[in-house]
Design an enzyme around this catalytic site. Structure first.
Site, PDB file in Angstrom:
ATOM      1  N   LYS A 127       8.357   3.879   0.135  1.00 17.45           N
ATOM      2  CA  LYS A 127       8.202   3.431   1.338  1.00 17.45           C
ATOM      3  C   LYS A 127       9.530   3.264   2.086  1.00 17.45           C
ATOM      4  O   LYS A 127       9.795   3.457   3.403  1.00 17.45           O
ATOM      5  CB  LYS A 127       7.310   2.099   1.343  1.00 17.45           C
TER       6      LYS A 127
ATOM      7  N   LYS B  69       1.515   8.498   1.509  1.00 18.73           N
ATOM      8  CA  LYS B  69       2.926   8.307   1.499  1.00 18.73           C
ATOM      9  C   LYS B  69       3.684   9.551   1.215  1.00 18.73           C
ATOM     10  O   LYS B  69       4.912   9.742   1.474  1.00 18.73           O
ATOM     11  CB  LYS B  69       3.299   7.434   0.470  1.00 18.73           C
TER      12      LYS B  69
ATOM     13  N   ASP C 178       7.156   3.376  -5.839  1.00 15.79           N
ATOM     14  CA  ASP C 178       6.083   3.232  -4.684  1.00 15.79           C
ATOM     15  C   ASP C 178       7.092   2.500  -3.456  1.00 15.79           C
ATOM     16  O   ASP C 178       6.949   2.989  -2.494  1.00 15.79           O
ATOM     17  CB  ASP C 178       4.801   2.358  -4.935  1.00 15.79           C
TER      18      ASP C 178
ATOM     19  N   GLY D 256       0.590  -1.352   4.610  1.00 15.10           N
ATOM     20  CA  GLY D 256      -0.574  -1.087   5.009  1.00 15.10           C
ATOM     21  C   GLY D 256      -0.921  -1.654   6.337  1.00 15.10           C
ATOM     22  O   GLY D 256      -0.548  -1.059   7.316  1.00 15.10           O
TER      23      GLY D 256
ATOM     24  N   GLY E  67      -5.510  -1.650   0.918  1.00 12.83           N
ATOM     25  CA  GLY E  67      -6.681  -2.121   1.063  1.00 12.83           C
ATOM     26  C   GLY E  67      -7.632  -1.230   1.952  1.00 12.83           C
ATOM     27  O   GLY E  67      -6.920  -0.578   2.584  1.00 12.83           O
TER      28      GLY E  67
ATOM     29  N   VAL F  14       3.161   2.433   5.215  1.00 18.65           N
ATOM     30  CA  VAL F  14       4.318   1.488   4.561  1.00 18.65           C
ATOM     31  C   VAL F  14       3.646  -0.098   5.175  1.00 18.65           C
ATOM     32  O   VAL F  14       3.120  -0.212   6.008  1.00 18.65           O
ATOM     33  CB  VAL F  14       5.646   1.460   5.465  1.00 18.65           C
TER      34      VAL F  14
ATOM     35  N   GLY G  99      -7.681  -3.036  -7.651  1.00 21.86           N
ATOM     36  CA  GLY G  99      -7.650  -1.690  -6.976  1.00 21.86           C
ATOM     37  C   GLY G  99      -6.606  -1.486  -6.240  1.00 21.86           C
ATOM     38  O   GLY G  99      -6.548  -0.466  -5.464  1.00 21.86           O
TER      39      GLY G  99
ATOM     40  N   GLU H  26       1.585   4.949  10.579  1.00 26.98           N
ATOM     41  CA  GLU H  26       1.791   3.384  10.247  1.00 26.98           C
ATOM     42  C   GLU H  26       1.276   2.728   8.769  1.00 26.98           C
ATOM     43  O   GLU H  26       1.954   1.969   8.055  1.00 26.98           O
ATOM     44  CB  GLU H  26       0.908   2.584  11.283  1.00 26.98           C
TER      45      GLU H  26
END
Ligand code: HSE
Length: 329
Positions: free
Chosen positions: A213, A113, A209, A142, A307, A140, A195, A137
């Site tokens: 995005k 990012k 964050d 995931g 993830g 933003v 995580g 892609e």
């Protein structure tokens, strides 16, 4: 096509795992972590199981004669996959990696990012000058194809407003505070264990964050030419379980909502009251984005916003788009 993979953390592992399926038609010819690099012999590809085993055993994926910078400059590859950790302030070292690769005419796919939010206009111009692709892609939401969904899926359809939950950590914290009456600090500890949180979770909980995005969407999809300073930002760090309880008494909940009004040039991240049955009220670490379109009304995208393999699925879609457009060698 040949890939140089920079970053062997959670997303890098996911990318290596996904690309191990030969059906996709990609081979990894170079890889680097923060301390070392591995480069395949000409005409062959890296055995990524071996690379990760070496990293687990020695802390280094390869030898110190190679590192990320040298791989970007000298290794043989068609596409740079940049998935090193995000630096939200400078974008480095990823920003330099991306600049160097594009200047060599190499395509770049990234889920990082920092560089995209800081330097998208410059990087897009560099890519155009060198006839290279720059796709991101995974930066933003995931796995949720929000950039492709807006640019291609809704091509030509004017977006009047966009509202979304773009930070899984905050959504998890709010869900847990509401369901289990956990304090903010308890819920944040749980989110860190999962995580999902950034290396410094302040960036999640103070709204940075999600704002990063928004900047990526605003510049890459709506061509707004904005920076992080243009986003009104209020985090969730002062919310109490009482505030959530009170919201519940009127059938509402509180979510950290990121929004863009392209015409008014308004960008905002703030906790907002929303009815519990609104489509944006998703649980846990999920992300959700509703776009109000001129021709088709509201459309909502929901899915996993982070993830390892989830983000890798967004990277894979970008890689396949590059392959379709530029062919392979
Ligand atoms: N820290 C981010 C989140 C990770 O919680 O959504 C994905 O960008």
């Amino acid at each position: 096509m040949k890939i140089a993979l920079l970053g062997l953390g959670s997303v890098g592992r996911g990318v290596a795992r996904v690309l191990s399926d030969p059906a996709y038609g990609f081979v990894i010819t170079a890889a680097a972590d923060s301390k070392s690099g591995a480069v395949a012999q000409p005409g062959s590809s890296l055995d990524m199981d071996e690379v990760f085993s070496r990293k687990a055993a020695t802390g280094r994926c390869g030898d110190t004669a190679w590192n990320a910078e040298r791989i970007v400059r000298e290794a043989e590859y068609d596409i740079l996959v940049e998935v090193t950790p995000t630096n939200a302030q400078t974008g480095e070292p990823a920003l330099s990696h991306i600049r160097t690769a594009l200047a060599r005419g190499k395509h770049v796919v990234t889920s990082n990012k920092g560089p995209v939010s800081i330097a998208y206009p410059e990087l897009a111009q560099l890519a155009a000058e060198h006839n290279a692709a720059l796709l991101f892609e995974g930066t933003v939401a995931g796995a949720v194809p929000i950039i492709n969904g807006l640019v291609h899926g809704l091509a030509g359809n004017k977006v009047l407003q966009l509202f979304g939950i773009l930070n899984g950590t905050c959504n998890y914290i709010l869900t847990r505070m509401e369901e289990e009456s956990l304090t903010y600090a308890q819920a944040l500890d749980e989110a860190r264990d999962l995580g999902y949180a950034e290396a410094d979770p302040t960036y999640d909980v103070n709204g940075t964050d999600a704002a990063i995005k928004l900047v990526i969407l605003a510049n890459a999809v709506f061509d707004m030419g904005v920076t992080l300073d243009d986003v009104i930002r209020i985090g969730i760090d002062r919310l109490t379980p009482d505030a959530l309880r009170m919201a519940g008494t009127t059938g509402h909940t509180i979510r950290l909502i990121a929004s863009i009004h392209p015409e008014k040039r308004l960008l905002e991240v703030s906790p907002r009251l929303i009815p519990k049955d609104h489509p944006l009220v998703v649980e846990g670490t999920l992300n959700a984005v509703t776009v109000e379109t001129k021709l088709a009304g509201p459309i909502t995208f929901i899915g996993r916003g982070a993830g390892s393999v989830e983000t890798a699925s967004a990277v894979l879609a970008d890689l396949l788009a590059v392959k379709e457009r530029y062919g392979g060698t």
